[in-house]
Design an enzyme around this catalytic site. Structure first.
Site, PDB file in Angstrom:
ATOM      1  N   ASP A  88       0.854  -1.187   0.000  1.00 41.23           N
ATOM      2  CA  ASP A  88       0.000   0.000   0.000  1.00 41.23           C
ATOM      3  C   ASP A  88       0.889   1.237   0.000  1.00 41.23           C
ATOM      4  O   ASP A  88       1.804   1.348   0.815  1.00 41.23           O
ATOM      5  CB  ASP A  88      -0.905   0.007   1.236  1.00 41.23           C
ATOM      6  CG  ASP A  88      -1.890   1.160   1.172  1.00 41.23           C
ATOM      7  OD1 ASP A  88      -2.632   1.238   0.177  1.00 41.23           O
ATOM      8  OD2 ASP A  88      -1.901   2.000   2.096  1.00 41.23           O
ATOM      9  N   ASP A 484     -38.845 -30.825  -3.907  1.00 35.48           N
ATOM     10  CA  ASP A 484     -38.170 -31.031  -5.202  1.00 35.48           C
ATOM     11  C   ASP A 484     -39.045 -31.919  -6.076  1.00 35.48           C
ATOM     12  O   ASP A 484     -40.080 -32.441  -5.623  1.00 35.48           O
ATOM     13  CB  ASP A 484     -36.773 -31.662  -4.982  1.00 35.48           C
ATOM     14  CG  ASP A 484     -35.787 -31.265  -6.084  1.00 35.48           C
ATOM     15  OD1 ASP A 484     -36.102 -31.490  -7.268  1.00 35.48           O
ATOM     16  OD2 ASP A 484     -34.706 -30.745  -5.757  1.00 35.48           O
ATOM     17  N   GLY A 510     -42.914 -32.097  -5.608  1.00 39.54           N
ATOM     18  CA  GLY A 510     -43.723 -31.070  -6.257  1.00 39.54           C
ATOM     19  C   GLY A 510     -42.899 -30.302  -7.261  1.00 39.54           C
ATOM     20  O   GLY A 510     -41.677 -30.481  -7.363  1.00 39.54           O
ATOM     21  N   PHE A 512     -42.028 -26.488  -8.332  1.00 40.52           N
ATOM     22  CA  PHE A 512     -42.171 -25.123  -7.807  1.00 40.52           C
ATOM     23  C   PHE A 512     -42.710 -24.128  -8.835  1.00 40.52           C
ATOM     24  O   PHE A 512     -43.075 -23.017  -8.493  1.00 40.52           O
ATOM     25  CB  PHE A 512     -40.905 -24.622  -7.108  1.00 40.52           C
ATOM     26  CG  PHE A 512     -39.609 -24.680  -7.889  1.00 40.52           C
ATOM     27  CD1 PHE A 512     -39.492 -24.170  -9.167  1.00 40.52           C
ATOM     28  CD2 PHE A 512     -38.465 -25.212  -7.286  1.00 40.52           C
ATOM     29  CE1 PHE A 512     -38.288 -24.196  -9.854  1.00 40.52           C
ATOM     30  CE2 PHE A 512     -37.250 -25.252  -7.964  1.00 40.52           C
ATOM     31  CZ  PHE A 512     -37.165 -24.748  -9.258  1.00 40.52           C
ATOM     32  N   ARG A 527     -28.745 -22.692  -5.574  1.00 41.74           N
ATOM     33  CA  ARG A 527     -28.318 -23.059  -6.938  1.00 41.74           C
ATOM     34  C   ARG A 527     -29.500 -23.341  -7.866  1.00 41.74           C
ATOM     35  O   ARG A 527     -29.438 -24.214  -8.711  1.00 41.74           O
ATOM     36  CB  ARG A 527     -27.386 -24.276  -6.901  1.00 41.74           C
ATOM     37  CG  ARG A 527     -26.067 -23.946  -6.260  1.00 41.74           C
ATOM     38  CD  ARG A 527     -25.046 -24.991  -6.536  1.00 41.74           C
ATOM     39  NE  ARG A 527     -25.203 -26.158  -5.703  1.00 41.74           N
ATOM     40  CZ  ARG A 527     -24.256 -27.062  -5.495  1.00 41.74           C
ATOM     41  NH1 ARG A 527     -23.093 -26.923  -6.079  1.00 41.74           N
ATOM     42  NH2 ARG A 527     -24.455 -28.103  -4.724  1.00 41.74           N
TER      43      ARG A 527
HETATM   44  C1  LIG Z   1     -28.688 -27.432  -9.296  1.00 47.61           C
HETATM   45  S1  LIG Z   1     -29.774 -28.367  -8.368  1.00 47.61           S
HETATM   46  C2  LIG Z   1     -29.519 -27.688  -6.752  1.00 47.61           C
HETATM   47  C3  LIG Z   1     -29.816 -28.651  -5.663  1.00 47.61           C
HETATM   48  C4  LIG Z   1     -29.540 -28.112  -4.290  1.00 47.61           C
HETATM   49  N1  LIG Z   1     -30.420 -27.037  -3.947  1.00 47.61           N
HETATM   50  C5  LIG Z   1     -28.083 -27.693  -4.223  1.00 47.61           C
HETATM   51  O1  LIG Z   1     -27.795 -26.514  -4.039  1.00 47.61           O
HETATM   52  O2  LIG Z   1     -27.237 -28.582  -4.333  1.00 47.61           O
HETATM   53  C6  LIG Z   1     -31.358 -27.730  -8.808  1.00 47.61           C
HETATM   54  C7  LIG Z   1     -32.467 -28.465  -8.108  1.00 47.61           C
HETATM   55  O3  LIG Z   1     -33.692 -27.841  -8.459  1.00 47.61           O
HETATM   56  C8  LIG Z   1     -34.641 -28.874  -8.722  1.00 47.61           C
HETATM   57  N2  LIG Z   1     -35.694 -28.367  -9.605  1.00 47.61           N
HETATM   58  C9  LIG Z   1     -35.545 -27.935 -10.882  1.00 47.61           C
HETATM   59  N3  LIG Z   1     -36.733 -27.555 -11.378  1.00 47.61           N
HETATM   60  C10 LIG Z   1     -37.647 -27.761 -10.393  1.00 47.61           C
HETATM   61  C11 LIG Z   1     -39.030 -27.541 -10.305  1.00 47.61           C
HETATM   62  N4  LIG Z   1     -39.716 -27.048 -11.331  1.00 47.61           N
HETATM   63  N5  LIG Z   1     -39.645 -27.843  -9.157  1.00 47.61           N
HETATM   64  C12 LIG Z   1     -38.960 -28.338  -8.098  1.00 47.61           C
HETATM   65  N6  LIG Z   1     -37.621 -28.556  -8.133  1.00 47.61           N
HETATM   66  C13 LIG Z   1     -36.982 -28.275  -9.267  1.00 47.61           C
HETATM   67  C14 LIG Z   1     -33.791 -29.955  -9.385  1.00 47.61           C
HETATM   68  O4  LIG Z   1     -34.451 -31.197  -9.354  1.00 47.61           O
HETATM   69  C15 LIG Z   1     -32.549 -29.906  -8.543  1.00 47.61           C
HETATM   70  O5  LIG Z   1     -32.631 -30.737  -7.417  1.00 47.61           O
END
Ligand SMILES: C[S@@+](CC[C@H](N)C(=O)[O-])C[C@H]1O[C@@H](n2cnc3c(N)ncnc32)[C@H](O)[C@@H]1O
Length: 619
Positions: A88, A484, A510, A512, A527
């Site tokens: 610095d 999920d 389900g 989302f 993620r």
């Molecule tokens: C990249 S992975 C991440 C998993 C976890 N949350 C992680 O951080 O390791 C994305 C997750 O979102 C789920 N996912 C993707 N589309 C979805 C939906 N329409 N409804 C519910 N889950 C979903 C996938 O099945 C997957 O398990």
């Protein structure tokens, strides 16, 4: 051959310069130091009134800059540097510290104060030695120092001042001037190290290195000149140039080649100018400096290092060594059913990469390998390494065509997706990959903010429940629902630890996008966001926002957050692997996205781990 043998002591070490200053980079690379540049994120905001002398402030800032980079590299990239250099530079005039000007007026105020007067330039330098302990803690050893140079400015006319300010040069420089360029016009005299004013006290730095690396036994010392960089004939274990220098210091200095700005090429007896010179009207090419090319060499070799790791992992070298403790190349070759000669080369390459240790022809895992590379270690990266080898590797092999054709990794013929459309084997494998990386980072995510007031959470797209496990383990009151797709939830039982309390952790199938979201007062998206196209993302965030209680419910997000300048390679390289419609975002972009969906009190935390964290409350 290096002019300065002290610099050669750093060859083979991972040296990092924690500074974005091109001037510091030039000074160090010009003397043959090989280093990576990782600009520090430490803000220069220490309270100056806490320091009894200005140089103390510069030294402390240098130290904090270097430590920030050392810690970040240790955790984030799991590659601990050997040495981090922080620096610095400040300018002081009558005890006032002048840093970089905020704007043109500030630059004017600084430069007019300096006009006709002598001021001091201090550079604080910290050399941080890093070692990774057995428990993966970072241990640092810090050597710091400062250098002062006195600079006298000529009387500056208003016109000259403004012309200089309008050139734009003052803006990123301490004291508002750069002595090595136009700012040199302002300077009448310099007392002390010129390079210190440019930004790095090279001479003092080399002396410090010499103190550190030449700690000779008494009988090996022929002559030590304490007030300069040690002459090379002083110590044992020296290179040929060093050994040649056995006569007087003057001769030695000439042999070392430092003389009137001319670099002497040893052996040929010819002199080559340090800077290109015109000869017969033709520009002479300067000798290529391999240190300047180091970055390119590292990039060229990067894939070889990755593939070495992938091969050793796939052949279960780390597993065999974990079981047996120590083995010879022949024994490992026998266990993995491979050629002895080739196995030995692989093992030696792993030693060079810091994954194995070798003593008397016997190989052992390093602590790093035992912790992260053995396939059944609690925090093993084994699955992710194999996935990188089998899938990401082929995506990167075809990177040029995916870019030309606008395909993402999920659309390549070489890559199968984790979206649940490719059958149970692929889904289960993707879950294992996500699980191993999330386990490494989950603790940092759930402790990034105080979530103790929440009694129920829903982890949307929560996969194996790795984050939910950590949440339940950290907050004794919370109940977590992992939500999920059905094809993912059906495998979730494979990932549950034995002692799990199923009264506090539930799994719900389900979608989302299509289904109603389970009720909760904390929602989690780990993620998920970066992979969604804008339309789906906005739909999901609207649903989350609608499900939240205003002023009460929270949203926790785990993602790689790009730095604001979008210059950090990790997130940008990761972005090459995500879907065409997905997107990596900076903190400001996440903030805006969340505000648009009715969230406020947004906090962002870069954890230094694989993922960063964002927390927001429903307005
Ligand atoms: C990249 S992975 C991440 C998993 C976890 N949350 C992680 O951080 O390791 C994305 C997750 O979102 C789920 N996912 C993707 N589309 C979805 C939906 N329409 N409804 C519910 N889950 C979903 C996938 O099945 C997957 O398990």
């Amino acid at each position: 051959m290096l002019l300065n043998p002290v610099i050669s002591k750093l060859a083979g070490k991972r040296v990092v310069l924690a500074s974005a200053s091109p001037r510091r980079q030039d000074i160090l690379s010009n003397v043959g130091l090989r280093f990576e540049v990782v600009p520090s994120w430490f803000k220069e905001t220490l309270d100056k009134s806490m320091f009894s002398a200005p140089y103390e402030y510069a030294v402390e800032t240098a130290k904090q800059k270097a430590l920030e980079v050392a810690r970040r590299m240790h955790v984030k990239h799991l590659k601990t540097p050997d040495i981090v250099i922080g620096a610095d530079t400040i300018v002081t005039l009558e005890d006032a510290i002048l840093e970089k000007p905020f704007d043109k007026q500030d630059a004017y105020n600084m430069l007019s104060r300096l006009s006709g007067k002598e001021h001091s330039v201090f550079t604080g330098v910290a050399i941080v030695h890093c070692t990774s302990q057995e428990d993966n803690q970072l241990e640092t050893d810090i050597i710091d120092f400062y250098e002062e140079t006195k600079v006298k400015f000529a009387e500056l006319s208003e016109d000259l001042l403004w012309e200089y300010i309008d050139s734009g040069e003052p803006m990123d420089k301490a004291g508002g001037y750069g002595i090595q360029a136009l700012g040199g016009m302002l300077v009448e005299s310099v007392h002390g190290d010129f390079l210190n004013v440019v930004g790095f006290p090279l001479n003092h730095f080399c002396k410090k290195l010499a103190e550190m690396y030449y700690r000779p036994a008494k009988h090996t010392i022929h002559r030590v000149k304490h007030d300069s960089i040690p002459y090379v004939e002083s110590f044992e274990n020296l290179s040929d140039v060093e050994k040649d220098c056995s006569t007087s210091s003057k001769t030695c200095e000439a042999k070392k080649g430092v003389h009137d700005g001319v670099c002497k090429t040893r052996g040929s007896g010819s002199s080559v100018p340090c800077t290109p010179r015109l000869q017969n009207g033709l520009e002479e090419t300067p000798p290529h400096c391999s240190q300047k090319l180091a970055k390119i060499f590292d990039l060229l070799d990067g894939f070889k290092a990755s593939k070495t790791l992938f091969a050793a992992s796939k052949l279960k070298v780390f597993d065999k060594l974990k079981d047996k403790g120590a083995l010879k190349a022949m024994e490992i070759a026998d266990k993995i059913n491979a050629s002895v000669h080739r196995t030995e080369r692989l093992l030696d390459a792993c030693v060079a990469l810091g994954l194995l240790e070798k003593t008397h022809q016997v190989y052992r895992n390093t602590e790093l390998a035992n912790m992260y590379l053995v396939s059944d270690a609690p925090f093993s990266f084994h699955e992710y390494i194999n996935y990188s080898n089998d899938h990401l590797w082929s995506h990167f092999t075809h990177l040029d065509s995916t870019i030309v054709e606008g395909r993402g990794p999920h659309e390549t013929p070489h890559k199968k997706t984790c979206d649940g459309t490719h059958g149970p084997e692929v889904e289960e494998r993707c879950m294992r990959v996500n699980h191993c990386t999330l386990k490494i980072t989950a603790r940092d995510i759930v402790t990034a903010f105080d979530l103790s007031k929440y009694s129920s959470a829903c982890d949307l797209g929560g996969g194996t429940g790795a984050l939910a496990h950590e949440l339940v383990g950290t907050y004794p009151e919370i109940k977590v629902n992992v939500f999920d797709l059905p094809e993912i939830i059906k495998h979730s039982s494979l990932f549950q630890p034995e002692n799990l309390d199923f009264r506090r952790l539930t799994f719900t199938s389900g979608n989302f996008i299509e289904d109603a979201l389970p009720a909760a007062d904390l929602y989690i998206l780990s993620r998920v966001i970066h992979d969604l196209p804008d339309e789906k993302l906005n739909h999901l965030l609207r649903k989350v926002s609608d499900a939240c209680h205003p002023g009460k419910s929270g949203l926790l997000i785990a993602e790689i957050i790009l730095d604001e300048d979008k210059k950090e390679p990790r997130g940008l390289l990761q972005a090459l692997t995500i879907n065409e419609e997905g997107k990596q975002r900076s903190g400001t972009e996440y903030k805006k996205l969340l505000e648009n969906h009715g969230f406020n009190r947004i906090q962002i935390k870069t954890t230094g781990n694989l993922l960063d964290a964002i927390f927001a409350v429903r307005r």
